[in-house]
Design an enzyme around this catalytic site. Structure first.
Site, mmCIF file in Angstrom:
data_model
loop_
_atom_site.group_PDB
_atom_site.id
_atom_site.type_symbol
_atom_site.label_atom_id
_atom_site.label_comp_id
_atom_site.label_asym_id
_atom_site.label_seq_id
_atom_site.Cartn_x
_atom_site.Cartn_y
_atom_site.Cartn_z
ATOM 1 N N LEU A 156 0.831 -1.219 0.000
ATOM 2 C CA LEU A 156 0.000 0.000 0.000
ATOM 3 C C LEU A 156 0.862 1.265 0.000
ATOM 4 C CD1 LEU A 156 0.134 1.383 3.058
ATOM 5 C CD2 LEU A 156 -1.405 -0.471 3.604
ATOM 6 N N CYS A 266 9.687 4.053 3.993
ATOM 7 C CA CYS A 266 10.009 2.784 3.324
ATOM 8 C C CYS A 266 11.229 2.827 2.411
ATOM 9 C CB CYS A 266 8.796 2.297 2.546
ATOM 10 S SG CYS A 266 7.440 1.831 3.636
HETATM 11 P P1 NAD Z 1 4.404 2.191 12.232
HETATM 12 O O1 NAD Z 1 5.631 2.644 12.923
HETATM 13 O O2 NAD Z 1 3.430 3.192 11.726
HETATM 14 O O3 NAD Z 1 3.610 1.177 13.167
HETATM 15 C C1 NAD Z 1 4.195 0.129 13.878
HETATM 16 C C2 NAD Z 1 3.325 -0.130 15.100
HETATM 17 O O4 NAD Z 1 3.783 -1.308 15.752
HETATM 18 C C3 NAD Z 1 3.378 0.983 16.145
HETATM 19 O O5 NAD Z 1 2.079 1.423 16.453
HETATM 20 C C4 NAD Z 1 4.040 0.312 17.360
HETATM 21 O O6 NAD Z 1 3.587 0.816 18.594
HETATM 22 C C5 NAD Z 1 3.627 -1.126 17.144
HETATM 23 N N1 NAD Z 1 4.457 -2.112 17.857
HETATM 24 C C6 NAD Z 1 5.798 -2.174 18.012
HETATM 25 N N2 NAD Z 1 6.148 -3.250 18.744
HETATM 26 C C7 NAD Z 1 5.002 -3.899 19.054
HETATM 27 C C8 NAD Z 1 4.696 -5.066 19.792
HETATM 28 N N3 NAD Z 1 5.659 -5.801 20.356
HETATM 29 N N4 NAD Z 1 3.410 -5.430 19.916
HETATM 30 C C9 NAD Z 1 2.427 -4.698 19.350
HETATM 31 N N5 NAD Z 1 2.655 -3.564 18.636
HETATM 32 C C10 NAD Z 1 3.913 -3.181 18.498
HETATM 33 O O7 NAD Z 1 4.925 1.279 11.047
HETATM 34 P P2 NAD Z 1 4.276 1.111 9.583
HETATM 35 O O8 NAD Z 1 4.593 2.288 8.745
HETATM 36 O O9 NAD Z 1 2.890 0.647 9.722
HETATM 37 O O10 NAD Z 1 5.173 -0.102 9.032
HETATM 38 C C11 NAD Z 1 5.075 -1.411 9.541
HETATM 39 C C12 NAD Z 1 5.831 -2.349 8.621
HETATM 40 O O11 NAD Z 1 5.204 -2.361 7.324
HETATM 41 C C13 NAD Z 1 7.279 -1.953 8.369
HETATM 42 O O12 NAD Z 1 8.050 -3.113 8.218
HETATM 43 C C14 NAD Z 1 7.216 -1.201 7.051
HETATM 44 O O13 NAD Z 1 8.421 -1.244 6.351
HETATM 45 C C15 NAD Z 1 6.136 -1.972 6.329
HETATM 46 N N6 NAD Z 1 5.416 -1.190 5.303
HETATM 47 C C16 NAD Z 1 5.090 0.103 5.530
HETATM 48 C C17 NAD Z 1 4.372 0.808 4.570
HETATM 49 C C18 NAD Z 1 4.006 2.253 4.781
HETATM 50 O O14 NAD Z 1 3.617 2.911 3.817
HETATM 51 N N7 NAD Z 1 4.093 2.786 6.001
HETATM 52 C C19 NAD Z 1 4.000 0.184 3.382
HETATM 53 C C20 NAD Z 1 4.326 -1.154 3.190
HETATM 54 C C21 NAD Z 1 5.035 -1.834 4.163
#
Ligand code: NAD
Length: 442
Positions: A156, A266
């Site tokens: 996404l 990312c």
């Molecule tokens: P983010 O930082 O917005 O969210 C991560 C969440 O995980 C936070 O709310 C944090 O509090 C929570 N968290 C951390 N440790 C935890 C635990 N032990 N138990 C429960 N919750 C916990 O991150 P994001 O942007 O959503 O990205 C997440 C993953 O998806 C990453 O690997 C990223 O590379 C990937 N990704 C992100 C996007 C994007 O557009 N943001 C798109 C594709 C993939």
């Protein structure tokens, strides 16, 4: 059907909400208590168009719930998605402590067959580590509960996340068991009604597909930035080059926009991580090293133009800045090129008045009181020496130029996103600098 999503950030919250929209019962889990309490009240932690309505609706209908208690919440779930952060470690590799931490918690708590799906972007081999972490905990408990792991990278785009999740170009799933494949086919059936494929593959291929996708997109951006810089030297217009090559169906028109370097949560970290993965295996990803180097340089290109225009004398200059988020339609400031620009402007002694339609709060959290935050688009322009555009928000595309002219001390615009036509700016009497196009210096 009941599923859990662990990590309620950009990916986890969108995943959980969209899954619940199909009728599935979803629990979104996070360690951030405040976030969970707010979500229960319908307060959304991020700006993502359309997300708030869907969260509220599905919460009200009882299909979407929020919790900080993983062990309780995952009981009875057929699938658990891990969507926690994987930030860059100091050496550029993806820090897996959150992913593996969650896997251990799952191992401590599951009581029935579950598919544990890694949705976070993780290097090849991580799903095996997830499997191992769960196994270790099951062994400690002395129980033999069946489970499978799977990799389901997320593609996404922030700013269009709901649409991307609901109508994906494709869904990539890495599995090693038919049972897991069946569970995931069931979960994703409602999302492939548009005919776009659910692509099953082995787990390492799925893990690497995500990095290859982001690395390819970052490559297109750095390539165009490189070409844009050459355009300025030879007197060509990068916008025309973009149209000229983008109409070639082998190339396509997307991700060919030059600018001030890619940012966000990312591309920078994923390009670093894939380079590090390859290096650890004694392979040199030469193209991507160049992509990174071009991107680093590109973040200074617009500042260098500003500095040159003012002949190196920026001390005390008042600069109005439009756009703080790393791209439009999000408040995400992670690795935003605006942070680099602001740092350089402040080091040079400028006063910065910044406006962004949604990222002011997030910017303030990161930058603090070193700059002035403006409530309205035109607030920071009074008596400013120049206007800089760093994010291509729609509201910046057709500004009231009369107002801009009257408010600014100098009719001077530095546009890092090429949102205005050069001919229009000439007619309006602005000095105008952009990327990969001729500058007007009146
Ligand atoms: P983010 O930082 O917005 O969210 C991560 C969440 O995980 C936070 O709310 C944090 O509090 C929570 N968290 C951390 N440790 C935890 C635990 N032990 N138990 C429960 N919750 C916990 O991150 P994001 O942007 O959503 O990205 C997440 C993953 O998806 C990453 O690997 C990223 O590379 C990937 N990704 C992100 C996007 C994007 O557009 N943001 C798109 C594709 C993939």
């Amino acid at each position: 059907m009941k599923v859990a999503v662990v990590g309620t950030g950009y990916v986890g919250l969108v995943t959980g909400t969209c899954l619940s929209q199909t009728g599935v019962s979803v629990v979104c889990i996070d360690i951030n208590q405040q976030k969970i309490e707010n979500l229960r009240k319908g307060i959304i932690p991020i700006f993502e168009p359309g997300l708030d309505d869907l969260v509220v609706k599905n919460t009200e209908e009882g299909r979407l719930t929020f919790s900080t208690n993983l062990s309780e919440s995952i009981q009875g779930c057929e699938a658990i998605f891990i969507a926690v952060g994987t930030p860059s470690d100091e050496d550029g590799s993806a820090d897996l402590k959150y992913v593996i931490g969650v896997a251990s918690e799952i191992g401590k708590a599951i009581t029935n067959y579950t598919v544990v799906i890694t949705k976070s972007t993780v290097p090849v081999g991580t799903s095996l580590k997830v499997k191992e972490a769960i196994k270790v905990e099951l062994q400690k408990r002395g129980v033999a509960i069946e489970f499978d792991v799977a990799s389901n990278p997320e593609f996404l785009k922030e700013g269009a996340a709901i649409d991307d999740f609901m109508k994906p170009d494709r869904i990539v799933i890495g599995t090693e068991s038919e049972r897991a494949e069946k569970v995931l086919s069931k979960i994703y059936k409602p999302f492939i009604m548009n005919g776009h494929p659910l692509i099953f593959m082995n787990i390492p291929s799925a893990e690497l597909t995500k990095y290859a996708a982001n690395a390819m997109l970052a490559t297109r951006i750095s390539f165009m930035n490189d070409i844009a810089n050459l355009c300025e030297i030879v007197g060509a217009d990068v916008n025309l080059i973009r149209k000229g090559i983008g109409t070639d169906t082998r190339i396509g028109s997307k991700f060919l926009y030059p600018g001030i370097g890619y940012g966000g949560s990312c591309f920078p970290k994923d390009v670093k991580a894939i380079i590090k993965t390859a290096k650890d295996l004694n392979y040199d990803l030469q193209v991507l090293k160049a992509v990174e180097a071009v991107n680093e340089d590109q973040k200074s290109v617009l500042f260098n133009k500003i500095n040159k225009h003012f002949k190196g004398d920026l001390k005390g200059k008042k600069i109005a800045l439009w756009g703080l988020s790393f791209k439009p339609n999000t408040d995400d400031m992670r690795e935003a090129p605006s942070l680099v620009m602001i740092k350089k402007l402040l080091e040079a002694g400028c006063v910065v008045n910044a406006f962004d339609p949604v990222a002011i709060e997030e910017a303030h959290r990161i930058i603090g009181d070193k700059i002035v935050y403006c409530k309205h688009q035109y607030d920071g322009l009074s008596d400013a020496d120049a206007l800089i555009i760093l994010t291509e928000w729609q509201v910046f595309r057709m500004p009231d130029f009369d107002k801009v002219s009257k408010l600014l001390k100098n009719k001077l615009i530095f546009d890092g996103r090429n949102i205005f036509d050069i001919e229009d700016m000439k007619e309006l009497g602005f000095s105008y600098y952009s990327i990969g196009r001729t500058s007007i210096n009146i």
